[in-house]
Every structure is written in C-alpha cells, then in structure tokens.
Design a protein around this motif. Structure first.
Motif, PDB file in Angstrom:
ATOM      1  N   ALA A 298      49.940  -8.134  67.938  1.00 10.76           N
ATOM      2  CA  ALA A 298      48.962  -7.326  68.063  1.00 10.76           C
ATOM      3  C   ALA A 298      48.901  -6.517  66.783  1.00 10.76           C
ATOM      4  N   ALA A 299      49.840  -5.972  66.389  1.00 11.64           N
ATOM      5  CA  ALA A 299      49.660  -4.949  64.899  1.00 11.64           C
ATOM      6  C   ALA A 299      49.181  -5.491  63.855  1.00 11.64           C
ATOM      7  N   ILE A 300      49.941  -6.875  63.718  1.00 11.45           N
ATOM      8  CA  ILE A 300      49.584  -7.760  62.478  1.00 11.45           C
ATOM      9  C   ILE A 300      47.951  -8.065  62.633  1.00 11.45           C
ATOM     10  N   VAL A 301      47.431  -8.504  63.846  1.00 16.61           N
ATOM     11  CA  VAL A 301      46.008  -8.738  64.122  1.00 16.61           C
ATOM     12  C   VAL A 301      45.250  -7.507  63.498  1.00 16.61           C
ATOM     13  N   LEU A 302      45.575  -6.545  64.333  1.00 16.48           N
ATOM     14  CA  LEU A 302      44.797  -5.281  63.820  1.00 16.48           C
ATOM     15  C   LEU A 302      44.734  -4.887  62.342  1.00 16.48           C
ATOM     16  N   TRP A 303      45.977  -5.002  61.801  1.00 16.87           N
ATOM     17  CA  TRP A 303      46.028  -4.928  60.267  1.00 16.87           C
ATOM     18  C   TRP A 303      45.048  -5.925  59.695  1.00 16.87           C
ATOM     19  N   GLN A 304      44.937  -6.914  59.918  1.00 12.91           N
ATOM     20  CA  GLN A 304      44.080  -8.139  59.451  1.00 12.91           C
ATOM     21  C   GLN A 304      42.697  -7.787  59.431  1.00 12.91           C
ATOM     22  N   ILE A 305      42.340  -7.211  60.633  1.00 10.00           N
ATOM     23  CA  ILE A 305      40.814  -7.044  61.079  1.00 10.00           C
ATOM     24  C   ILE A 305      40.433  -5.785  60.340  1.00 10.00           C
ATOM     25  N   ALA A 306      41.501  -4.847  60.072  1.00  8.29           N
ATOM     26  CA  ALA A 306      41.279  -3.612  59.446  1.00  8.29           C
ATOM     27  C   ALA A 306      41.007  -3.928  57.835  1.00  8.29           C
ATOM     28  N   GLY A 307      41.899  -4.792  57.243  1.00  8.13           N
ATOM     29  CA  GLY A 307      41.481  -5.190  55.636  1.00  8.13           C
ATOM     30  C   GLY A 307      40.521  -5.847  55.729  1.00  8.13           C
ATOM     31  N   TRP A 308      39.886  -6.756  56.738  1.00  7.22           N
ATOM     32  CA  TRP A 308      38.605  -7.380  56.694  1.00  7.22           C
ATOM     33  C   TRP A 308      37.585  -6.353  56.495  1.00  7.22           C
ATOM     34  N   ALA A 309      37.339  -5.506  57.259  1.00  9.46           N
ATOM     35  CA  ALA A 309      36.611  -4.379  57.648  1.00  9.46           C
ATOM     36  C   ALA A 309      36.431  -3.486  56.517  1.00  9.46           C
ATOM     37  N   PHE A 310      37.496  -3.079  56.103  1.00  5.98           N
ATOM     38  CA  PHE A 310      37.530  -2.241  54.743  1.00  5.98           C
ATOM     39  C   PHE A 310      37.636  -2.531  53.516  1.00  5.98           C
ATOM     40  N   THR A 311      37.658  -3.871  53.193  1.00  5.50           N
ATOM     41  CA  THR A 311      37.815  -4.470  51.920  1.00  5.50           C
ATOM     42  C   THR A 311      36.239  -4.447  51.439  1.00  5.50           C
ATOM     43  N   PRO A 312      36.261  -3.864  50.020  1.00  7.30           N
ATOM     44  CA  PRO A 312      34.850  -3.912  49.376  1.00  7.30           C
ATOM     45  C   PRO A 312      34.017  -5.570  49.233  1.00  7.30           C
TER      46      PRO A 312
END
Length: 157
Positions: free
Chosen positions: A8-22
C-alpha cells in the motif's frame, strides 16, 4: 499483514509521484528560421531519382499495363514517386513551419513534376490507373492529381 502495508505504501508513493510530477514541456513549434534539415542534399537527389522512376513507369507501353507483372512494376514506380511527394508535403510543414511548406511546394512543382501529373491524368482517363491500387499515402496524392479527370476509356477491359 506487514506485506500489505508495504504494498500500500508503494502504491501511494507511486500515485503521489504521478500527481505531483510536473507536466512534460509542450511540443516545440517548428523551427521557423530554416526551411529544411541538414540532410536536404540527399533528399534533393532522392526526388530526382523518384522522378526518373515515375517517368520509367509512365513510359511503359500501355499494353504492358494489362500484364500482371508489368502492372506491378508500373504501380510500384509511380507509387514510390507519389508516396515521397505526399509524405514530404505533409512532413516539411510539420517540421519547419511555413518556410518548410513553401520550400517543399516549390521543390515538387518543377516542369518534370507537372509532366508526371499530366501523364498520370492521361493514364487515369484512359483507364490504366486506379488510385485504389496504390498504398494510402501515394493514393492521397494521386487522388488529388486526378481529381476532376473523367475516365473516358476502359484500359485493359
């Protein structure tokens, strides 16, 4: 259970990366200070070879256009010419903007090109040329060239 938390932490980390990447930078506009690229010398030579190929195809005796093997050579030679012409007419404006569009239009407007178009129109009107026999890119240019021409004979019929 710990494994689920790690996943779950890895999935959340990936989603956050997608959401906040310019967002990626927008596609650059065509280079407006050049009408062609560094390899234009070779493309000019290629256009001359394609014209010669079209002339060879159009110089075939009309009777040979009804023989399968000879017809394939006719379609191939003329198709190559119109393929490259259509492709370059589309790509130069994409890559070099208006300068490229103006440049390539002039390159494909020689007296030889006009003669090839006229011979193509004659072959079409006599029933020896059918745009549907050509691949899509070449067909697009051939349809433009024969637009307005009427088929007045049946060629191989």
């Amino acid at each position: 259970m710990k494994l689920l938390y790690v996943i779950a932490a890895i999935v959340l980390w990936q989603i956050a990366g997608w959401a906040f990447t310019p967002a990626p930078p927008p596609k650059q506009l065509p280079n407006s200070d050049s009408a062609y690229g560094s390899d234009e010398k070779y493309l000019v030579e290629g256009r001359e070879k394609q014209r010669q190929s079209a002339f060879r195809a159009l110089a075939r005796p009309t009777g040979s256009l009804c023989i399968e093997e000879s017809r394939k050579e006719f379609i191939s030679g003329l198709g190559e010419y119109y393929y490259h012409r259509q492709n370059q007419m589309e790509r130069y404006p994409e890559n070099f903007g208006k300068l490229g569009a103006d440049y390539i239009a002039k390159q494909w407007a020689s007296t030889d090109d006009k003669r090839i178009d006229r011979l193509t129109q004659e072959a079409y009107s006599k029933g020896y040329l059918k745009p549907d026999e050509f691949q899509a890119v070449a067909r697009k240019m051939i349809q433009t060239v024969v637009k307005g021409e009427r088929v007045i004979a049946k060629g191989c019929a």
